[in-house]
Design a protein around this motif. Structure first.
Motif, PDB file in Angstrom:
ATOM      1  N   GLU A 131      38.341  47.568  83.997  1.00 27.73           N
ATOM      2  CA  GLU A 131      37.260  47.788  84.957  1.00 27.73           C
ATOM      3  C   GLU A 131      35.883  47.986  84.327  1.00 27.73           C
ATOM      4  N   PRO A 132      35.762  48.624  83.159  1.00 29.04           N
ATOM      5  CA  PRO A 132      34.417  48.750  82.579  1.00 29.04           C
ATOM      6  C   PRO A 132      33.838  47.424  82.093  1.00 29.04           C
ATOM      7  N   LEU A 133      34.662  46.386  82.012  1.00 30.33           N
ATOM      8  CA  LEU A 133      34.242  45.117  81.425  1.00 30.33           C
ATOM      9  C   LEU A 133      33.754  44.128  82.476  1.00 30.33           C
ATOM     10  N   LYS A 134      32.788  43.320  82.096  1.00 35.32           N
ATOM     11  CA  LYS A 134      32.332  42.250  82.964  1.00 35.32           C
ATOM     12  C   LYS A 134      33.419  41.199  83.177  1.00 35.32           C
ATOM     13  N   GLY A 135      34.165  40.933  82.105  1.00 32.53           N
ATOM     14  CA  GLY A 135      35.085  39.801  82.118  1.00 32.53           C
ATOM     15  C   GLY A 135      36.448  40.076  82.682  1.00 32.53           C
ATOM     16  N   GLY A 136      36.732  41.292  83.091  1.00 30.61           N
ATOM     17  CA  GLY A 136      38.025  41.583  83.690  1.00 30.61           C
ATOM     18  C   GLY A 136      39.143  41.752  82.696  1.00 30.61           C
ATOM     19  N   ALA A 137      40.342  41.295  83.072  1.00 26.72           N
ATOM     20  CA  ALA A 137      41.565  41.690  82.370  1.00 26.72           C
ATOM     21  C   ALA A 137      42.090  40.660  81.401  1.00 26.72           C
ATOM     22  N   SER A 138      41.231  39.889  80.767  1.00 28.43           N
ATOM     23  CA  SER A 138      41.682  38.935  79.758  1.00 28.43           C
ATOM     24  C   SER A 138      41.460  39.535  78.376  1.00 28.43           C
ATOM     25  N   GLY A 139      42.545  39.683  77.605  1.00 29.13           N
ATOM     26  CA  GLY A 139      42.392  40.232  76.274  1.00 29.13           C
ATOM     27  C   GLY A 139      43.642  40.899  75.769  1.00 29.13           C
ATOM     28  N   PHE A 140      43.486  41.809  74.834  1.00 31.16           N
ATOM     29  CA  PHE A 140      44.609  42.412  74.135  1.00 31.16           C
ATOM     30  C   PHE A 140      44.391  43.919  73.982  1.00 31.16           C
ATOM     31  N   VAL A 141      45.493  44.600  73.688  1.00 32.18           N
ATOM     32  CA  VAL A 141      45.479  46.034  73.392  1.00 32.18           C
ATOM     33  C   VAL A 141      46.225  46.237  72.080  1.00 32.18           C
ATOM     34  N   TYR A 142      45.639  46.997  71.168  1.00 34.55           N
ATOM     35  CA  TYR A 142      46.327  47.316  69.919  1.00 34.55           C
ATOM     36  C   TYR A 142      45.935  48.722  69.487  1.00 34.55           C
ATOM     37  N   ALA A 143      46.511  49.195  68.402  1.00 32.94           N
ATOM     38  CA  ALA A 143      46.290  50.580  67.969  1.00 32.94           C
ATOM     39  C   ALA A 143      45.797  50.651  66.531  1.00 32.94           C
ATOM     40  N   ASP A 144      44.891  51.571  66.293  1.00 33.18           N
ATOM     41  CA  ASP A 144      44.462  51.980  64.952  1.00 33.18           C
ATOM     42  C   ASP A 144      44.253  53.488  65.003  1.00 33.18           C
ATOM     43  N   ALA A 145      43.365  54.035  64.197  1.00 34.62           N
ATOM     44  CA  ALA A 145      43.180  55.485  64.176  1.00 34.62           C
ATOM     45  C   ALA A 145      41.710  55.835  63.994  1.00 34.62           C
ATOM     46  N   TRP A 146      41.361  57.024  64.481  1.00 35.62           N
ATOM     47  CA  TRP A 146      40.004  57.579  64.380  1.00 35.62           C
ATOM     48  C   TRP A 146      40.016  58.700  63.351  1.00 35.62           C
ATOM     49  N   VAL A 147      38.879  58.902  62.680  1.00 37.60           N
ATOM     50  CA  VAL A 147      38.784  59.972  61.689  1.00 37.60           C
ATOM     51  C   VAL A 147      37.414  60.639  61.753  1.00 37.60           C
ATOM     52  N   ASP A 148      37.401  61.933  61.481  1.00 38.32           N
ATOM     53  CA  ASP A 148      36.144  62.623  61.205  1.00 38.32           C
ATOM     54  C   ASP A 148      35.870  62.410  59.718  1.00 38.32           C
ATOM     55  N   ASP A 149      35.024  61.423  59.407  1.00 33.49           N
ATOM     56  CA  ASP A 149      34.863  60.975  58.027  1.00 33.49           C
ATOM     57  C   ASP A 149      34.326  62.051  57.090  1.00 33.49           C
ATOM     58  N   ALA A 150      33.320  62.789  57.539  1.00 37.47           N
ATOM     59  CA  ALA A 150      32.744  63.824  56.672  1.00 37.47           C
ATOM     60  C   ALA A 150      33.754  64.939  56.414  1.00 37.47           C
ATOM     61  N   ARG A 151      34.528  65.299  57.428  1.00 33.23           N
ATOM     62  CA  ARG A 151      35.525  66.353  57.224  1.00 33.23           C
ATOM     63  C   ARG A 151      36.650  65.866  56.311  1.00 33.23           C
ATOM     64  N   LEU A 152      37.006  64.600  56.391  1.00 28.14           N
ATOM     65  CA  LEU A 152      38.002  64.068  55.470  1.00 28.14           C
ATOM     66  C   LEU A 152      37.526  64.216  54.030  1.00 28.14           C
ATOM     67  N   THR A 153      36.259  63.960  53.803  1.00 30.66           N
ATOM     68  CA  THR A 153      35.682  64.128  52.469  1.00 30.66           C
ATOM     69  C   THR A 153      35.760  65.585  52.021  1.00 30.66           C
ATOM     70  N   VAL A 154      35.362  66.489  52.901  1.00 28.95           N
ATOM     71  CA  VAL A 154      35.383  67.913  52.584  1.00 28.95           C
ATOM     72  C   VAL A 154      36.807  68.392  52.290  1.00 28.95           C
ATOM     73  N   LEU A 155      37.786  67.922  53.054  1.00 24.74           N
ATOM     74  CA  LEU A 155      39.173  68.356  52.836  1.00 24.74           C
ATOM     75  C   LEU A 155      39.695  67.890  51.491  1.00 24.74           C
ATOM     76  N   ASN A 156      39.307  66.710  51.063  1.00 22.79           N
ATOM     77  CA  ASN A 156      39.676  66.271  49.714  1.00 22.79           C
ATOM     78  C   ASN A 156      39.071  67.187  48.656  1.00 22.79           C
ATOM     79  N   ALA A 157      37.815  67.579  48.871  1.00 26.56           N
ATOM     80  CA  ALA A 157      37.156  68.489  47.933  1.00 26.56           C
ATOM     81  C   ALA A 157      37.833  69.854  47.929  1.00 26.56           C
ATOM     82  N   MET A 158      38.235  70.342  49.093  1.00 28.20           N
ATOM     83  CA  MET A 158      38.901  71.640  49.192  1.00 28.20           C
ATOM     84  C   MET A 158      40.229  71.635  48.427  1.00 28.20           C
ATOM     85  N   ASP A 159      40.988  70.552  48.573  1.00 34.48           N
ATOM     86  CA  ASP A 159      42.264  70.475  47.864  1.00 34.48           C
ATOM     87  C   ASP A 159      42.041  70.376  46.363  1.00 34.48           C
ATOM     88  N   ALA A 160      40.999  69.646  45.966  1.00 31.51           N
ATOM     89  CA  ALA A 160      40.668  69.567  44.544  1.00 31.51           C
ATOM     90  C   ALA A 160      40.301  70.943  44.000  1.00 31.51           C
TER      91      ALA A 160
END
Length: 482
Positions: A131-160
């Motif tokens: 519904e948010p799209l102009k073109g309607g229901a033609s397309g695909f659905v797939y999965a990946d992942a989201w990250v808080d990039d700066a916090r990922l950096t900080v967590l690596n530093a914390m473990d180090a």
């Protein structure tokens, strides 16, 4: 002081290398002239992904490596790395349906046994997606992942740091020279350092740093600016969109901190790292990308925030920025005490890069190497299920109120340590805008190397999006109090 490794650069690569090296019992000093993740590593599209579009450039090895790392990160840091559903509209797409479907099949195949669902076509019942799209229901659905990039950096530093590494923010390498079998380095804090080896993980400044060290690098670097804009939420739901554009690039639209949508990125060649500023042309390009696909239209005046990062891509000779490889090259110079320089890379593969980097430099140091981080949980990641942990947090600390979700996602199991002995709102200390308190700011300062309001509001959290100038100034004043 003396150390085994002096690491230059506090971005994701430098911090991940410090972590792997410290776990291998090497003494480590990491120096960062600004804040951790203050440049490229906090300016990403916030995705942990294999890079679907890299398949067009036959980067199958890179995509496979990234997808394996995606699965590792989902397990290692479930509080800051979370699954994200993507909708790929096919209406007016520049790639034929069969090509996209084949690419998604290959993407899933390269992922192997994954915890994420496999790709599928858009269905008639997927109205929330279409519904948010102009073109309607033609397309695909797939999965990946989201990250808080700066916090990922900080967590690596914390473990180090938890394993003996020293993390020195606001500290710049002034000079370094080879002297016998060691490096002699001078730092901006006045210290003289004797190091058995140096890792140059300076990101966009990698070539400049090589020159400062008096070494000729064989590898080259292409500086490519990627800009993003943040606008009020474009659509309901927690799914994202990957938009195909007429120039064969793609642009993401991603839910961002509740009330916003993040849109990016661009690919613009630049000459220096200091060119990391969004242009009017880039803002217009990203607005046009949205307006070509979404029912809700936006204009430059709708942009509430923006950021630009300069990606230090390995120069593989490709003419167009969009085609330059996102893979990395580790260059080891052994004309004396070793120098390892990092060219390229991406946030998803930083752990793997670090593993290779430490293995590569351990040999000339005569150090034994074992890969320690493959199955190692990052700080805060000791939670079996994020939703269950959030529910537990609401029950255990009811006084957190509407801060519960944000804080549980930011700190994960470390929240237990932060709130030890705190039984009510008074125990959180002075309350600032956005729900920040003196207790949380103190944690950022004492445990996460934050040094000012900007570090806290734009990297340790993204609360700068919702705070007024007066509220931000009050937090900055807190920082300057003795």
């Amino acid at each position: 002081m003396t150390c085994d490794l002096l690491i230059i650069g506090g971005g994701i690569n430098g911090c991940a290398i410090a972590r792997e090296a410290a776990l291998n019992h090497l003494s480590v000093l990491l120096v960062e002239k600004g804040d951790l993740a203050s440049a490229t590593s906090s300016k990403s599209t916030k995705l942990i992904h294999g890079g679907l579009r890299y398949l067009e450039y036959y980067e199958f090895g890179l995509v496979r490596e990234a997808l394996v790392e995606r699965e590792r990160l989902l397990t290692a840091a479930p509080h800051i790395v979370t699954p994200l559903t993507f909708v790929l509209p096919q209406e007016n797409a520049v790639r034929p349906w069969w090509m996209v479907r084949a690419g998604l099949w290959l993407y899933d195949t390269l992922a192997g046994r994954s915890s994420l669902p496999r790709a599928r076509g858009l269905r008639a019942g997927d109205t929330a997606y279409s519904e948010p799209l102009k073109g309607g229901a033609s397309g695909f659905v797939y999965a990946d992942a989201w990250v808080d990039d700066a916090r990922l950096t900080v967590l690596n530093a914390m473990d180090a740091a938890a394993h003996g590494a020293e993390i020195a923010v606001g500290t710049e390498l002034v000079s370094a020279r080879r002297e016998g079998d060691v490096w002699r380095a001078a730092l901006s804090d006045g210290r003289e350092v004797t190091a058995r080896g140096i890792v140059n993980a300076a990101g966009p400044w990698v070539a400049e740093t090589v020159g400062r060290l008096g070494v000729d690098a064989a590898a080259g670097v292409r500086l490519v600016k990627g800009s993003h804009i943040v606008v009020p939420r474009l659509y309901e739901g927690e799914h994202a969109y990957i938009l195909q554009l007429a120039d064969r690039r793609i642009v993401f639209a991603i839910p961002y901190h509740g009330d916003f949508t993040l849109i990016g990125t661009t690919d613009v060649p630049v000459e220096t790292p200091g060119d990391a500023r969004i242009s009017d042309a880039e803002i217009a390009y990203l607005c046009d990308a949205v307006n070509g696909h979404f029912v809700r239209q936006i204009a430059p005046r709708d942009v509430v925030s923006s950021y630009s990062g300069v990606r230090p891509l390995y120069d593989d000779g490709e003419a167009e920025a969009k085609a330059v490889t996102r893979d990395y090259v580790l260059e080891l110079d052994e004309a004396g005490p070793p120098l390892l320089s990092v060219f390229g890379g991406k946030i998803t593969t930083a752990r793997h890069l670090a593993q290779e980097a430490v293995e590569k430099i351990a040999a000339p140091l005569g150090a034994e190497f074992q890969p320690h981080t493959r199955a190692r949980v990052l700080p805060g990641g000791m939670i079996p299920d994020l939703a269950h942990f959030i529910d537990q947090a609401r029950e255990k600390w009811p006084f957190l109120g509407d801060r519960t979700d944000r804080m549980a996602r930011a700190y994960g199991s470390l929240l237990v340590e932060m709130l030890e002995g705190v039984t009510d709102e008074a125990g959180m200390g002075k309350r600032f805008g956005g729900g920040l308190t003196a207790l949380e700011l103190s944690w950022m300062r004492d445990r996460e190397w934050a040094r000012c309001a900007e570090d806290a509001l734009w990297r340790r959290s993204k609360l700068g999006l919702v705070l007024s100038e007066a509220e931000a100034a009050e937090i900055e004043a807190w920082w300057t109090k003795p």
